[in-house]
Structures are given as structure tokens and as C-alpha cells.
Design a protein around this motif. Structure first.
Motif, PDB file in Angstrom:
ATOM      1  N   PRO A 155      48.179 -22.391   8.336  1.00 36.71           N
ATOM      2  CA  PRO A 155      47.298 -21.255   8.648  1.00 36.71           C
ATOM      3  C   PRO A 155      45.829 -21.639   8.843  1.00 36.71           C
ATOM      4  O   PRO A 155      45.165 -21.089   9.716  1.00 36.71           O
ATOM      5  CB  PRO A 155      47.475 -20.332   7.443  1.00 36.71           C
ATOM      6  N   ALA A 156      45.339 -22.569   8.080  1.00 39.54           N
ATOM      7  CA  ALA A 156      43.933 -22.969   8.210  1.00 39.54           C
ATOM      8  C   ALA A 156      43.674 -23.634   9.567  1.00 39.54           C
ATOM      9  O   ALA A 156      42.652 -23.384  10.209  1.00 39.54           O
ATOM     10  CB  ALA A 156      43.545 -23.913   7.084  1.00 39.54           C
ATOM     11  N   ARG A 157      44.589 -24.462  10.011  1.00 38.52           N
ATOM     12  CA  ARG A 157      44.420 -25.151  11.296  1.00 38.52           C
ATOM     13  C   ARG A 157      44.742 -24.248  12.481  1.00 38.52           C
ATOM     14  O   ARG A 157      44.261 -24.474  13.582  1.00 38.52           O
ATOM     15  CB  ARG A 157      45.307 -26.391  11.344  1.00 38.52           C
ATOM     16  N   ARG A 158      45.569 -23.227  12.256  1.00 35.95           N
ATOM     17  CA  ARG A 158      45.978 -22.339  13.342  1.00 35.95           C
ATOM     18  C   ARG A 158      44.767 -21.633  13.968  1.00 35.95           C
ATOM     19  O   ARG A 158      44.652 -21.525  15.179  1.00 35.95           O
ATOM     20  CB  ARG A 158      46.986 -21.318  12.838  1.00 35.95           C
ATOM     21  N   ARG A 159      43.844 -21.156  13.130  1.00 33.94           N
ATOM     22  CA  ARG A 159      42.665 -20.458  13.652  1.00 33.94           C
ATOM     23  C   ARG A 159      41.799 -21.408  14.483  1.00 33.94           C
ATOM     24  O   ARG A 159      41.351 -21.052  15.575  1.00 33.94           O
ATOM     25  CB  ARG A 159      41.851 -19.864  12.516  1.00 33.94           C
ATOM     26  N   ALA A 160      41.566 -22.602  13.974  1.00 30.54           N
ATOM     27  CA  ALA A 160      40.760 -23.578  14.712  1.00 30.54           C
ATOM     28  C   ALA A 160      41.447 -23.939  16.022  1.00 30.54           C
ATOM     29  O   ALA A 160      40.786 -24.105  17.053  1.00 30.54           O
ATOM     30  CB  ALA A 160      40.529 -24.822  13.860  1.00 30.54           C
ATOM     31  N   TYR A 161      42.769 -24.058  15.996  1.00 27.29           N
ATOM     32  CA  TYR A 161      43.505 -24.404  17.212  1.00 27.29           C
ATOM     33  C   TYR A 161      43.406 -23.275  18.232  1.00 27.29           C
ATOM     34  O   TYR A 161      43.233 -23.516  19.420  1.00 27.29           O
ATOM     35  CB  TYR A 161      44.960 -24.716  16.886  1.00 27.29           C
ATOM     36  N   ARG A 162      43.501 -22.038  17.765  1.00 24.84           N
ATOM     37  CA  ARG A 162      43.381 -20.880  18.653  1.00 24.84           C
ATOM     38  C   ARG A 162      42.008 -20.882  19.332  1.00 24.84           C
ATOM     39  O   ARG A 162      41.895 -20.649  20.529  1.00 24.84           O
ATOM     40  CB  ARG A 162      43.601 -19.594  17.876  1.00 24.84           C
ATOM     41  N   GLU A 163      40.953 -21.187  18.571  1.00 21.96           N
ATOM     42  CA  GLU A 163      39.604 -21.265  19.138  1.00 21.96           C
ATOM     43  C   GLU A 163      39.526 -22.377  20.191  1.00 21.96           C
ATOM     44  O   GLU A 163      38.888 -22.209  21.224  1.00 21.96           O
ATOM     45  CB  GLU A 163      38.576 -21.496  18.043  1.00 21.96           C
ATOM     46  N   GLU A 204      41.264 -21.159  23.358  1.00 26.43           N
ATOM     47  CA  GLU A 204      40.387 -20.197  24.036  1.00 26.43           C
ATOM     48  C   GLU A 204      39.279 -20.930  24.791  1.00 26.43           C
ATOM     49  O   GLU A 204      38.958 -20.587  25.924  1.00 26.43           O
ATOM     50  CB  GLU A 204      39.763 -19.227  23.027  1.00 26.43           C
ATOM     51  N   ARG A 246      53.722 -18.624  17.451  1.00 26.88           N
ATOM     52  CA  ARG A 246      52.477 -18.080  16.899  1.00 26.88           C
ATOM     53  C   ARG A 246      51.217 -18.473  17.666  1.00 26.88           C
ATOM     54  O   ARG A 246      50.140 -18.471  17.115  1.00 26.88           O
ATOM     55  CB  ARG A 246      52.319 -18.479  15.442  1.00 26.88           C
TER      56      ARG A 246
END
Length: 136
Positions: A54-62, A65, A126
Motif C-alpha cells: 500500500p505505501a508503494r502503490r500511491r507513489a507508483y500511481r503518482e 500519472e 489495483r
């Protein structure tokens, strides 16, 4: 600082090279080093060999983008699922098809697709962006 490309990245690049196209490993796009890129076509390739926590998922999404906003067409290669066996040849063939069909066309820019271990389109795990155009 950029990490050395992993074995999956090297295998995919080598398989694409045997089909007549060179991919640049660890290509810099802004502040991000992309696993593989084909700048003439505007295609960037990210290889996911492990699931993101979960912590890396947000950074990966950014990161995704940023790449899409920068006008790249992104191919995410998901290798973390256990089946089917990895087929570097099938992955490479799909990438070559994408490269040859794009021809640098602006129509694919800002879009993404996900392919699996067998080179076939896959449902993203996800990472789906409901508001982003996706190529199937």
C-alpha cells in the motif's frame, strides 16, 4: 541514481532487440527512470515483478500519472502473477506490435495498457485509472 535493470527487464529488452527494435533501459522521463522506453514511438514500459504494498502503490500511481501527463503511452507488464509461465517472446511481440502501430502517433499518447506474463492484455491489479484512456 538509477538501479541496474533487473533480469526481467534485460530479457524483455533482448527479446525486443531480436525483433529489430531497441529499447532504452532506465530512460529518464522527468524525475523518473523508466524500466524501458522507445522514445521514437513514445512508448514507455514498466515491468512489475512483485506486487506493490500500500505505501508503494500511491507513489507508483503518482509515477504513472506523471508519465501519462508527459505524453507517453505506457505499457505495464505484470509478471507477479504465478500463471501462466513467463513468455518473453510473447511480451516482446506485443511490444513490437505496439511500437510499429504507434509510429510515433499522438493518438496513443497519454494512454496505458497492461499485459500479462503471456503477452496478452490483462486486467490491471489495483492500478486501473477509471478516468484514463486504456488500450486493450
Amino acid at each position: 541514481w538509477l538501479a541496474a535493470p533487473g533480469s526481467h527487464v534485460r530479457e524483455i529488452a533482448a527479446a525486443v532487440a531480436t525483433r529489430g527494435h531497441g529499447l532504452t533501459p532506465q530512460h529518464l522521463i522527468g524525475r523518473y527512470g523508466i524500466d524501458l522506453a522507445h522514445p521514437p514511438s513514445g512508448i514507455a514500459v514498466e515491468v512489475l515483478a512483485t506486487r506493490l504494498n500500500p505505501a508503494r502503490r500511491r507513489a507508483y500511481r503518482e509515477r504513472i500519472e506523471y508519465l501519462l501527463d508527459a505524453g507517453w503511452a505506457l505499457v505495464i507488464v505484470e509478471l507477479f502473477r504465478r500463471r501462466p509461465p513467463i513468455s518473453y517472446a510473447a511480451i516482446a511481440q506485443q511490444l513490437v506490435t505496439d511500437i510499429e502501430q504507434s509510429g510515433g502517433a499522438q493518438s496513443l499518447r497519454g494512454q496505458y495498457r497492461v499485459i500479462g506474463r503471456d503477452g496478452q492484455s490483462a486486467t490491471p491489479a489495483r492500478l486501473y485509472f477509471a478516468y484514463r484512456p486504456r488500450v486493450d
